[in-house]
Design an enzyme around this catalytic site. Structure first.
Site: not given
Length: 509
Positions: A240-241, A245, A262
């Site tokens: 995701g963004s 994270g 990721e």
């Protein structure tokens, strides 16, 4: 370009594809609408689950783990082999659902399912290659070695842009490593997830593997929260963004869990004076406009030598003008829709900021098919010439915007490549071996992926996938990424009959 398909046609395709994959309750009865970005209309509705459902799923997965971890790895590989066979049988159906839910053109949707098949093949081979090491011991009559053991339950939180492939990267590897998987897919792509999970459930039943090795949870943030905070999740893989994270990483670390993140990408391609401009143009256009700019590996910055920048900009603008934009289900379409209105608004905000920061929009940026489908957001990929790497250029916008920046020296170009918070993918187009090796070297690109004479997107499953800096540092898919899904034990075996201590320590009693 033909007109968009009717809402009824899309619903029929979704129903038929899902039912062929084994999802037999798609017709309704849920509480959340599933919309297609193709026309903005409702495909069906699904029932969302809660955080309590997540807790229960983790508990069931823990029970499955205690059985699955003792099954020999090659036997675990047999389950993944069967899953890969079912994916081949239902490749068209699953690709249809991917196109309907996230708007990928047909070839890209089929390519995503092919990634699932490929990672199954990789994982089956891996099931006979979970190697440890034998290490020379300093003590006579001793053997020192490493062994790898199943880790525990793996939680997967995936994003809309690769609604099934990223889950399969984690799941195929986790299963052969001895780990069950609990999956929270994107709220925007539940049908693809349910179909993928149904195929894996069928493989589990057919091979006699334990129940609850694979579970899918359709729901909102509370379901993700349950996976993040659960002590029963040994490894959390989240895509995701960067903002996501920042929230997830510390929460998992607080309970001493493992995370595999990721996150964002702001990927660049350096174009040197020796580059083949025909090859470069093709590579750039696919990397920048493919998936309507909604890949984490999408090319967002072209750093072009001042001697060729004008010629390359003209070539890209000409190619952009010819890109077929429309329904991703139509043969020949190369650019489908953005996922939502918010994605469109973010793109327009970024273009406005680029103009305010001295940029010139060379091509694209406009909306298509708005009258035919007010709830769908088709856009022309935008090409923006910038004089410097301004704040908007350093920010990732999840839409097809390509910023072009000039440079004079290779040192300057590499510095521009690295001067962003993200560090996922990068490339250089060059005819010079020296330039290529410099870019790949320790003082070259600081990204997890560095390519030569290809674009930034289109990674193969054989290599480890992931990036540095604000991209999160995780590695998935191939190479030795499997180690994240296992725990390492260092073993010392004494067969000498005596008890010498390491480092010459004496402790006689």
């Amino acid at each position: 370009m033909s007109s968009l398909p009717s809402a009824e046609e899309l619903r029929r395709r979704a129903r038929d594809a899902a039912e062929r994959c084994g999802v037999d309750w798609i017709r309704g009865g849920g509480d959340r609408a599933v919309r297609s970005p193709i026309n903005g209309e409702v495909l069906t509705d699904v029932r969302w689950q809660s955080g309590l459902d997540g807790d229960a799923a983790v508990a069931r997965a823990g029970d499955a783990f205690r059985e699955w971890r003792t099954v020999p790895a090659p036997e675990r590989g047999a389950l993944v082999r069967r899953f890969g066979e079912l994916l081949r049988e239902h490749k068209q159906d699953l690709a249809t659902l991917v196109s309907l839910e996230v708007g990928k053109i047909r070839s890209e949707a089929l390519g995503e399912v092919q990634e699932m098949i490929d990672i199954c093949e990789f994982a089956v081979g891996l099931s006979r290659q979970l190697y440890g090491r034998t290490i020379s011991s300093e003590r006579p009559g001793h053997r020192l070695m490493e062994t790898w053991h199943p880790l525990g339950v793996v939680g997967v939180i995936s994003a809309f842009n690769f609604p099934v492939a990223v889950w399969s990267w984690n799941t195929a590897i986790a299963l052969v490593c001895g780990d069950p998987v609990v999956w929270k897919p994107s709220e925007l792509a539940p049908l693809s997830a349910l179909a993928s999970a149904a195929l894996l459930d069928r493989a589990i039943a057919e091979t006699g593997a334990p129940e609850h090795l694979s579970q899918v949870l359709i729901g909102g943030p509370d379901v993700g929260e349950a996976l993040v905070t659960s002590p029963g999740i040994a490894l959390l893989s989240a895509t995701g963004s960067t903002r996501m994270g920042r929230a997830v990483g510390p929460r998992v670390a607080e309970r001493f869990g493992r995370s595999l993140l990721e996150l964002g990408g702001n990927n660049a391609a350096i174009v040197t004076p020796s580059a083949d401009l025909d090859l470069t143009t093709r590579g750039i256009v696919f990397a920048a406009a493919g998936t309507a700019g909604q890949r984490c590996t999408t090319l967002r910055r072209a750093i072009v030598h001042e001697s060729v920048v004008s010629a390359l900009v003209e070539r890209i603008a000409d190619a952009y003008a010819k890109l077929p934009i429309g329904s991703p289900l139509d043969e020949g379409t190369l650019v489908g829709p953005l996922i939502s209105s918010s994605a469109y608004e973010s793109m327009q905000d970024a273009l406005l900021a680029a103009r305010e920061q001295g940029g010139e929009i060379i091509a694209g940026g406009g909306r298509r098919l708005a009258e035919e489908a007010p709830g769908a957001f088709y856009v022309e990929p935008a090409l923006v010439r910038m004089s410097e790497q301004s704040p908007i250029v350093r920010q990732e916008t999840f839409a097809p915007i390509l910023y072009v920046l000039p440079y004079r020296t290779l040192d300057e170009a590499i510095a521009l490549n690295n001067d962003v918070p993200q560090g996922l993918s990068s490339s250089v187009f060059t005819g010079s071996l020296t330039e290529a090796e410099r870019f790949l070297g320790p003082d070259g690109s600081d990204c997890g992926i560095a390519n030569v004479n290809i674009g930034t997107s289109g990674a193969e499953i054989g290599g480890a996938f992931g990036g540095e800096k604000e991209t999160g540092g995780g590695r998935e898919s191939g190479s030795d990424a499997w180690r994240a899904y296992m725990r390492r034990a260092t073993n010392t075996i004494n067969f000498s009959g005596s008890l010498p201590l390491a480092q010459g320590v004496e402790f006689d009693i």
